[in-house]
Design an enzyme around this catalytic site. Sequence first.
Site, PDB file in Angstrom:
ATOM      1  N   PRO A 177      -6.504 -13.958  20.956  1.00 58.61           N
ATOM      2  CA  PRO A 177      -6.559 -15.330  20.439  1.00 58.61           C
ATOM      3  C   PRO A 177      -5.355 -15.635  19.537  1.00 58.61           C
ATOM      4  O   PRO A 177      -4.888 -14.760  18.805  1.00 58.61           O
ATOM      5  CB  PRO A 177      -7.856 -15.368  19.629  1.00 58.61           C
ATOM      6  N   SER A 232      -4.977 -16.075  14.806  1.00 57.35           N
ATOM      7  CA  SER A 232      -6.245 -15.649  14.213  1.00 57.35           C
ATOM      8  C   SER A 232      -6.098 -14.308  13.501  1.00 57.35           C
ATOM      9  O   SER A 232      -7.094 -13.654  13.212  1.00 57.35           O
ATOM     10  CB  SER A 232      -7.320 -15.590  15.290  1.00 57.35           C
ATOM     11  N   GLY A 233      -4.854 -13.896  13.257  1.00 58.10           N
ATOM     12  CA  GLY A 233      -4.626 -12.657  12.507  1.00 58.10           C
ATOM     13  C   GLY A 233      -4.736 -11.408  13.357  1.00 58.10           C
ATOM     14  O   GLY A 233      -4.786 -10.303  12.841  1.00 58.10           O
ATOM     15  N   ALA A 291       2.657  -9.457  19.679  1.00 59.89           N
ATOM     16  CA  ALA A 291       2.395  -8.913  21.015  1.00 59.89           C
ATOM     17  C   ALA A 291       3.180  -9.684  22.072  1.00 59.89           C
ATOM     18  O   ALA A 291       3.725  -9.096  23.011  1.00 59.89           O
ATOM     19  CB  ALA A 291       0.902  -8.946  21.313  1.00 59.89           C
ATOM     20  N   ASP A 305       3.231  -6.056  12.080  1.00 60.41           N
ATOM     21  CA  ASP A 305       2.722  -6.432  13.411  1.00 60.41           C
ATOM     22  C   ASP A 305       3.629  -5.950  14.548  1.00 60.41           C
ATOM     23  O   ASP A 305       3.147  -5.331  15.495  1.00 60.41           O
ATOM     24  CB  ASP A 305       2.525  -7.949  13.500  1.00 60.41           C
TER      25      ASP A 305
HETATM   26  O1  PMV Z   1      -2.913 -12.268   9.297  1.00 56.68           O
HETATM   27  P1  PMV Z   1      -1.757 -11.382   9.542  1.00 56.68           P
HETATM   28  O2  PMV Z   1      -1.965 -10.527  10.728  1.00 56.68           O
HETATM   29  O3  PMV Z   1      -0.465 -12.120   9.532  1.00 56.68           O
HETATM   30  O4  PMV Z   1      -1.703 -10.315   8.337  1.00 56.68           O
HETATM   31  C1  PMV Z   1      -1.156 -10.605   7.108  1.00 56.68           C
HETATM   32  C2  PMV Z   1      -1.256  -9.415   6.234  1.00 56.68           C
HETATM   33  C3  PMV Z   1      -0.666  -9.610   4.858  1.00 56.68           C
HETATM   34  O5  PMV Z   1      -0.835  -8.365   4.181  1.00 56.68           O
HETATM   35  C4  PMV Z   1      -1.409 -10.683   4.100  1.00 56.68           C
HETATM   36  C5  PMV Z   1       0.804  -9.983   4.905  1.00 56.68           C
HETATM   37  C6  PMV Z   1       1.715  -8.912   5.473  1.00 56.68           C
HETATM   38  O6  PMV Z   1       2.803  -9.304   5.927  1.00 56.68           O
HETATM   39  O7  PMV Z   1       1.399  -7.732   5.418  1.00 56.68           O
END
Ligand code: PMV
Length: 300
Positions: free
Chosen positions: A86, A89-90, A96, A137
């Site tokens: 999705p 949505s984190g 990816a 990521d």
């Molecule tokens: O929601 P995401 O997957 O972008 O994760 C953000 C995680 C944080 O720790 C808030 C920011 C980061 O870049 O690590």
Amino acid sequence: MKASAPGKIFLFGEHAVVYGKRALVTAINLRCFATVKKRSDFRISSSLGITGLDYEKHPYISYAIRRFTEFKKINGADIEIESQIPIASGLGSSSAVTVSVLKALDAEYEAGLTNEEIYEIAKKVELDVQGIASGTDPFISTYGGCWLIPERKPVKIGNIYFLVIDTGIKSITGDMVKKVAELRREFQEIVDGIMDVIDKITVAAIPNLDKMDLTSISKLMFINQALLNAIGVSTKTIDEIVAELNSMGIAAKLTGAGGGGCVIGVGEIDMLTKATERFKSAFFVKSEKEGARIEELEKE
Ligand code: PMV
């Protein structure tokens, strides 16, 4: 050529990692697939529509192409995206898509990029689009597996199913990181104290993930969510989902930046299954060992 790369979830330590603390992040068994074919101009097709190079509609793919041409000059490519992850949505859909496109471009145009180079380019693309990014990521998407960040230490994880519930509300990482930074500006010692405790939670989780000690993992998740709440990145919707899961015997926390996005839950499988009946947007994921890879092209 067709390539794919996995999404990810933060198990513990989001936000704390921004302040140099440790986080546990795993790739998940949801992938983005990119098919690249030679073509004289650029055509990008995804669930967002069909475009040429388009930095508004397809920013990650367009910057990925631009960065790729710094290694190998190309005048066109046909790029097709199919994603199981999705969007916004984190769960790492942007990384990816970036990593899978770079992997497929590399294979189609025989650029000879290593995975480390693909990761470095994907990190630049993330910066091109977002202006600020930790690089977590693209790292997870490129290499797969479960990792302690920022050390980049591989972490053993058992065959644990994580329940994911999408709030359906967009999670804007930059806004949430800023919100925490503002709170820290006002109450630095308190926020730093919270980040230190989150770091301890992350470290305490490591042996329990390997042993699949769901009871201990659950307790740690419960504390981590309470602290994420304390720094203001949870929301009413997230709190309600977490409370309802807790009442079903499932430990839950937000994953990623918060403000929306997804909640993850851990518990006995029959409880988790019950929760999928209660929440329409619920699904299961597990840790994924494999990172970016080339896929067999189906015969046409
Ligand atoms: O929601 P995401 O997957 O972008 O994760 C953000 C995680 C944080 O720790 C808030 C920011 C980061 O870049 O690590």
